[in-house]
Design a protein around this motif. Structure first.
Motif, PDB file in Angstrom:
ATOM      1  N   MET A   1       0.846  -1.174   0.000  1.00 30.46           N
ATOM      2  CA  MET A   1       0.000   0.000   0.000  1.00 30.46           C
ATOM      3  C   MET A   1       0.889   1.233   0.000  1.00 30.46           C
ATOM      4  SD  MET A   1      -2.696   1.101   2.911  1.00 30.46           S
ATOM      5  CE  MET A   1      -4.309   1.194   2.242  1.00 30.46           C
ATOM      6  N   SER A   2       0.648   2.149  -0.917  1.00 29.55           N
ATOM      7  CA  SER A   2       1.454   3.369  -0.973  1.00 29.55           C
ATOM      8  C   SER A   2       0.768   4.470  -0.179  1.00 29.55           C
ATOM      9  CB  SER A   2       1.665   3.793  -2.421  1.00 29.55           C
ATOM     10  OG  SER A   2       0.430   3.941  -3.070  1.00 29.55           O
ATOM     11  N   PRO A   3       1.552   5.381   0.348  1.00 22.94           N
ATOM     12  CA  PRO A   3       0.976   6.454   1.172  1.00 22.94           C
ATOM     13  C   PRO A   3       0.125   7.401   0.329  1.00 22.94           C
ATOM     14  CG  PRO A   3       3.300   6.825   0.818  1.00 22.94           C
ATOM     15  CD  PRO A   3       2.984   5.486   0.227  1.00 22.94           C
ATOM     16  N   ALA A   4      -0.806   8.058   0.992  1.00 25.50           N
ATOM     17  CA  ALA A   4      -1.628   9.061   0.313  1.00 25.50           C
ATOM     18  C   ALA A   4      -0.722  10.178  -0.176  1.00 25.50           C
ATOM     19  CB  ALA A   4      -2.692   9.607   1.260  1.00 25.50           C
ATOM     20  N   LYS A   5      -1.105  10.811  -1.274  1.00 23.76           N
ATOM     21  CA  LYS A   5      -0.279  11.852  -1.862  1.00 23.76           C
ATOM     22  C   LYS A   5       0.060  12.950  -0.856  1.00 23.76           C
ATOM     23  CE  LYS A   5       0.263  14.476  -6.030  1.00 23.76           C
ATOM     24  NZ  LYS A   5      -0.194  14.715  -7.365  1.00 23.76           N
ATOM     25  N   SER A   6      -0.872  13.316  -0.002  1.00 23.85           N
ATOM     26  CA  SER A   6      -0.625  14.380   0.977  1.00 23.85           C
ATOM     27  C   SER A   6       0.368  13.957   2.057  1.00 23.85           C
ATOM     28  CB  SER A   6      -1.944  14.837   1.617  1.00 23.85           C
ATOM     29  OG  SER A   6      -2.534  13.746   2.306  1.00 23.85           O
ATOM     30  N   ASP A   7       0.578  12.626   2.207  1.00 20.29           N
ATOM     31  CA  ASP A   7       1.519  12.142   3.210  1.00 20.29           C
ATOM     32  C   ASP A   7       2.966  12.144   2.717  1.00 20.29           C
ATOM     33  OD1 ASP A   7      -0.592  11.739   4.883  1.00 20.29           O
ATOM     34  OD2 ASP A   7      -0.733   9.579   4.513  1.00 20.29           O
ATOM     35  N   LYS A   8       3.172  12.266   1.413  1.00 21.50           N
ATOM     36  CA  LYS A   8       4.528  12.274   0.865  1.00 21.50           C
ATOM     37  C   LYS A   8       5.191  13.613   1.151  1.00 21.50           C
ATOM     38  CE  LYS A   8       4.083   9.003  -2.878  1.00 21.50           C
ATOM     39  NZ  LYS A   8       4.234   8.819  -4.315  1.00 21.50           N
ATOM     40  N   THR A   9       6.410  13.547   1.602  1.00 18.30           N
ATOM     41  CA  THR A   9       7.169  14.758   1.882  1.00 18.30           C
ATOM     42  C   THR A   9       8.286  14.880   0.855  1.00 18.30           C
ATOM     43  OG1 THR A   9       6.693  14.577   4.229  1.00 18.30           O
ATOM     44  CG2 THR A   9       8.545  15.975   3.591  1.00 18.30           C
ATOM     45  N   GLU A  10       8.370  15.993   0.195  1.00 21.43           N
ATOM     46  CA  GLU A  10       9.456  16.274  -0.744  1.00 21.43           C
ATOM     47  C   GLU A  10      10.564  16.978   0.052  1.00 21.43           C
ATOM     48  OE1 GLU A  10       9.787  15.416  -3.901  1.00 21.43           O
ATOM     49  OE2 GLU A  10       7.843  14.417  -3.931  1.00 21.43           O
ATOM     50  N   TYR A  11      11.481  16.194   0.602  1.00 15.73           N
ATOM     51  CA  TYR A  11      12.519  16.753   1.451  1.00 15.73           C
ATOM     52  C   TYR A  11      13.413  17.740   0.712  1.00 15.73           C
ATOM     53  CZ  TYR A  11      11.074  13.236   4.794  1.00 15.73           C
ATOM     54  OH  TYR A  11      10.343  12.481   5.661  1.00 15.73           O
ATOM     55  N   VAL A  12      13.592  17.547  -0.587  1.00  3.47           N
ATOM     56  CA  VAL A  12      14.411  18.476  -1.369  1.00  3.47           C
ATOM     57  C   VAL A  12      13.823  19.882  -1.308  1.00  3.47           C
ATOM     58  CG1 VAL A  12      15.212  19.030  -3.702  1.00  3.47           C
ATOM     59  CG2 VAL A  12      15.331  16.693  -2.864  1.00  3.47           C
ATOM     60  N   SER A  13      12.512  19.997  -1.209  1.00  2.00           N
ATOM     61  CA  SER A  13      11.890  21.324  -1.144  1.00  2.00           C
ATOM     62  C   SER A  13      12.262  22.069   0.139  1.00  2.00           C
ATOM     63  CB  SER A  13      10.364  21.215  -1.267  1.00  2.00           C
ATOM     64  OG  SER A  13       9.820  20.575  -0.118  1.00  2.00           O
ATOM     65  N   TRP A  14      12.776  21.370   1.129  1.00  2.00           N
ATOM     66  CA  TRP A  14      13.197  22.014   2.370  1.00  2.00           C
ATOM     67  C   TRP A  14      14.591  22.628   2.258  1.00  2.00           C
ATOM     68  CZ3 TRP A  14      11.893  17.935   6.690  1.00  2.00           C
ATOM     69  CH2 TRP A  14      10.514  17.692   6.700  1.00  2.00           C
ATOM     70  N   VAL A  15      15.339  22.258   1.238  1.00  2.00           N
ATOM     71  CA  VAL A  15      16.729  22.702   1.092  1.00  2.00           C
ATOM     72  C   VAL A  15      16.771  24.173   0.678  1.00  2.00           C
ATOM     73  CG1 VAL A  15      18.877  22.394  -0.203  1.00  2.00           C
ATOM     74  CG2 VAL A  15      17.531  20.399   0.495  1.00  2.00           C
ATOM     75  N   ASP A  16      17.578  24.939   1.376  1.00  2.00           N
ATOM     76  CA  ASP A  16      17.822  26.339   1.019  1.00  2.00           C
ATOM     77  C   ASP A  16      19.234  26.433   0.437  1.00  2.00           C
ATOM     78  OD1 ASP A  16      18.230  29.043   0.782  1.00  2.00           O
ATOM     79  OD2 ASP A  16      17.929  29.494   2.907  1.00  2.00           O
ATOM     80  N   PRO A  17      19.349  26.534  -0.913  1.00  2.00           N
ATOM     81  CA  PRO A  17      20.688  26.575  -1.519  1.00  2.00           C
ATOM     82  C   PRO A  17      21.523  27.783  -1.098  1.00  2.00           C
ATOM     83  CG  PRO A  17      19.012  26.128  -3.169  1.00  2.00           C
ATOM     84  CD  PRO A  17      18.305  26.528  -1.915  1.00  2.00           C
ATOM     85  N   TYR A  18      20.900  28.806  -0.554  1.00  2.00           N
ATOM     86  CA  TYR A  18      21.639  30.003  -0.164  1.00  2.00           C
ATOM     87  C   TYR A  18      22.326  29.888   1.198  1.00  2.00           C
ATOM     88  CZ  TYR A  18      19.479  32.637  -3.981  1.00  2.00           C
ATOM     89  OH  TYR A  18      19.077  33.093  -5.212  1.00  2.00           O
ATOM     90  N   ILE A  19      22.117  28.791   1.921  1.00  2.00           N
ATOM     91  CA  ILE A  19      22.768  28.630   3.229  1.00  2.00           C
ATOM     92  C   ILE A  19      24.276  28.741   3.052  1.00  2.00           C
ATOM     93  CG2 ILE A  19      23.290  26.967   5.065  1.00  2.00           C
ATOM     94  CD1 ILE A  19      20.403  25.996   4.837  1.00  2.00           C
TER      95      ILE A  19
END
Length: 191
Positions: A1-19
């Motif tokens: 069973m795959s998780p609901a779409k809203s349960d998926k977290t796109e961890y790359v979207s948390w990355v701030d390249p300007y750090i």
């Protein structure tokens, strides 16, 4: 069973390249790179003897785009320029103003507008290949400068062998990298 779409977290979207880009360390800001990739292209706003080299958020000029952007290694700077640009002046002759207002930065992708020669530059990469798209907004004579002997951060290439195969293809290698504080480090890179 795959998780609901809203349960998926796109961890790359948390990355701030300007750090860390307010400190200008060249190895922290590499927008055109995949994890553990062989190439790592990024714009340089500082270079040798400019507080560590690399991309510094506080700067407003891009000197060139480096293709090998890793700790203790450097090589192959490229920069779009006007056909009238004198390449013997080095980065002082071809650097360009830019603004963060015209910049998109995401992990693995960057788009920036160079005021001279009025060009949008987009960059990304696969594990082994760097991709650029240059979109000139005015009809003018331009060229793409390839810098094989300049500094990228604190080192420069040596023993470069490059040849033109056609109007769209070059090949070559370099066998060592000289650091301004010491001797060579043996590497072999083909481009």
């Amino acid at each position: 069973m795959s998780p609901a779409k809203s349960d998926k977290t796109e961890y790359v979207s948390w990355v701030d390249p300007y750090i860390e880009t307010n400190r200008g360390r060249y190895l922290f800001f590499v927008t055109g790179q995949t994890p553990f990739g062989m190439v790592g292209e990024a714009p340089l706003t500082r270079n040798k003897n400019q507080n560590g080299g690399g991309y510094n958020y506080n700067e407003n000029e891009i000197l060139e785009f480096s293709q090998i952007h890793n700790w203790m290694m450097s090589g192959i700077g490229i920069m779009p320029a006007l056909a009238s640009t004198d390449p013997t002046l080095g980065t002082n002759g071809w650097k360009s103003k830019f603004s963060h207002d015209d910049e998109i930065v995401q992990p693995g992708y960057q788009r920036v507008y160079l005021h001279n020669p009025k060009t949008w530059v987009e960059l990304t990469a696969t594990e082994r290949v760097a991709f650029y798209r240059f979109s000139y907004i005015t009809h003018t004579a331009t060229r793409l400068l390839i810098n094989l002997g300049g500094y990228i951060s604190n080192s420069t290439m040596a023993d470069v062998d490059a040849k033109k195969i056609s109007n769209t293809e070059f090949e070559g290698s370099f066998s060592s990298v000289k650091r301004y504080w010491g001797g060579p480090k043996d590497v072999k890179v083909f481009f």
